[in-house]
Design a protein around this motif. Structure first.
Motif, PDB file in Angstrom:
ATOM      1  N   ASN A 151       0.678  -0.779  -0.070  1.00  0.00           N
ATOM      2  CA  ASN A 151      -0.040  -0.145   0.535  1.00  0.00           C
ATOM      3  C   ASN A 151       0.674   1.376  -0.146  1.00  0.00           C
ATOM      4  OD1 ASN A 151      -2.287  -1.121  -0.182  1.00  0.00           O
ATOM      5  ND2 ASN A 151      -2.455  -1.732   2.262  1.00  0.00           N
ATOM      6  N   GLU A 154      -0.565   5.333  -1.464  1.00  0.00           N
ATOM      7  CA  GLU A 154      -1.727   5.337  -0.850  1.00  0.00           C
ATOM      8  C   GLU A 154      -2.120   5.107   0.363  1.00  0.00           C
ATOM      9  OE1 GLU A 154      -3.123   4.062  -6.000  1.00  0.00           O
ATOM     10  OE2 GLU A 154      -3.908   3.258  -4.530  1.00  0.00           O
ATOM     11  N   SER A 155      -1.321   4.479   1.425  1.00  0.00           N
ATOM     12  CA  SER A 155      -2.239   4.405   2.535  1.00  0.00           C
ATOM     13  C   SER A 155      -1.644   5.698   2.947  1.00  0.00           C
ATOM     14  CB  SER A 155      -0.887   3.372   3.275  1.00  0.00           C
ATOM     15  OG  SER A 155       0.050   3.613   3.195  1.00  0.00           O
ATOM     16  N   TYR A 181      -9.989   3.374  -1.389  1.00  0.00           N
ATOM     17  CA  TYR A 181      -8.241   3.794  -1.222  1.00  0.00           C
ATOM     18  C   TYR A 181      -7.723   2.556  -0.358  1.00  0.00           C
ATOM     19  CZ  TYR A 181      -7.181   6.581  -5.024  1.00  0.00           C
ATOM     20  OH  TYR A 181      -6.925   7.174  -6.132  1.00  0.00           O
ATOM     21  N   PRO A 182      -6.638   2.306   0.377  1.00  0.00           N
ATOM     22  CA  PRO A 182      -5.583   2.563  -0.801  1.00  0.00           C
ATOM     23  C   PRO A 182      -6.009   1.405  -1.939  1.00  0.00           C
ATOM     24  CG  PRO A 182      -5.214   1.168   1.478  1.00  0.00           C
ATOM     25  CD  PRO A 182      -6.302   1.860   1.462  1.00  0.00           C
TER      26      PRO A 182
END
Length: 296
Positions: A151, A154-155, A181-182
């Motif tokens: 991740n 995007e985490s 998301y993520p």
């Protein structure tokens, strides 16, 4: 009601035949296009019908065991490698404990039914081309290890940190399936079907956009005069795309996530959907495109 039959194994023949779905096509006349045609004797304005319909761009597989894509013929594309070997749900080996940690691989591969689809849709008249190429791999999560399994980054995105942003369903509606998301393979869920659907939505979200921090090929077409391709996929919005379940149940209708249709849990945690996306177009009738008018 959605007609459905069991689909214990999915192969190219089955996937190809699934394009014969008027519900998924949703063909309609959208408006009129105007063209300027010039010859040696002068110029005239000609018109053509503007149509809109959905196209099966890709097959999106969401499955637990690495190397076991439910679409048998393309399984070799996403075999385990040194950076992506294992899969499946988390476990503590305690029989009384319900561990909700799940992991799904995802593959987005061009739909193989384009030829049959072209023949099928010709009964309505003029048709539009989609963005997908048959058997083309647009996303293989085994090659997207950093983003899919860790991740990163995007985490840390606001969509991943702020509740209520980019979610499939709503808390108030008591139908929340999960967060987009993520956009990786991990999530916590008690329902394996819903978990797989969330991962499929994530994969579709990635490939229908350019410039994402993933290893993938964009499933995107360029607009030109008389051609309006599908845009970015958005969760729960049928005007951007919809899903046709291929396995574990083969359906002849399309829907968005979340939905209230009957859901069958796959015994081995492997699921696949066809991603249908909307395109509009009109036949060229002159050298210069003057514009179009929509009926609605």
């Amino acid at each position: 009601m959605s007609a459905a039959i069991p689909a214990f194994a999915i192969n190219t023949v089955t996937i190809t035949s699934s394009v014969l779905s008027p519900d998924c096509v949703s063909y309609r006349v959208k408006g009129i296009c105007y063209w300027l045609l010039c010859t040696l004797t002068g110029c005239t304005v000609r018109t053509s019908v503007k149509v809109e319909h959905y196209v099966p761009d890709a097959v999106v597989s969401s499955y637990s065991n690495t190397g076991e894509n439910p679409w048998v013929e393309v399984r070799a594309m996403s075999m385990p490698n040194p950076t992506a070997e294992d899969g499946g749900d988390g476990t503590t080996n305690e029989e009384h404990e319900n561990n909700l940690a799940k992991f799904k691989n995802a593959d987005v591969i061009g739909h193989p039914g384009s030829t049959l689809f072209s023949q099928f849709i010709s009964q309505w008249g003029y048709s539009c081309a989609g963005a997908g190429t048959a058997f083309m791999p647009y996303l293989l999560s085994t090659l997207d290890t950093v983003a899919w399994r860790y991740n990163v980054p995007e985490s840390l995105y606001p969509e991943a940190l702020i509740p209520g942003r980019r979610e499939i369903g709503t808390r108030l509606g008591l139908n929340l399936w999960g967060n987009v998301y993520p956009r990786g393979g991990f999530l916590h869920h008690v329902d394996d079907y819903k978990a797989a659907a969330v991962v499929a939505q994530r994969a579709g979200d990635i490939v229908t956009r350019r410039g994402q921090v993933h290893v993938y090929q964009p499933l995107v077409a360029n607009a030109y005069d008389g051609y309006w391709p599908a845009g970015a996929l958005m969760e729960s919005d049928a005007s951007t795309g919809k899903w046709q379940e291929l396995t574990p149940t083969l359906k002849n209708t399309c829907a968005v996530f979340p939905h209230n249709e009957r859901r069958v849990q796959a015994q081995r945690g492997d699921y696949a959907w066809a991603l249908w996306r909307p395109y509009a177009c009109c036949q060229r009738r002159g050298q210069i495109f003057l514009g179009s008018v929509d009926f609605y």
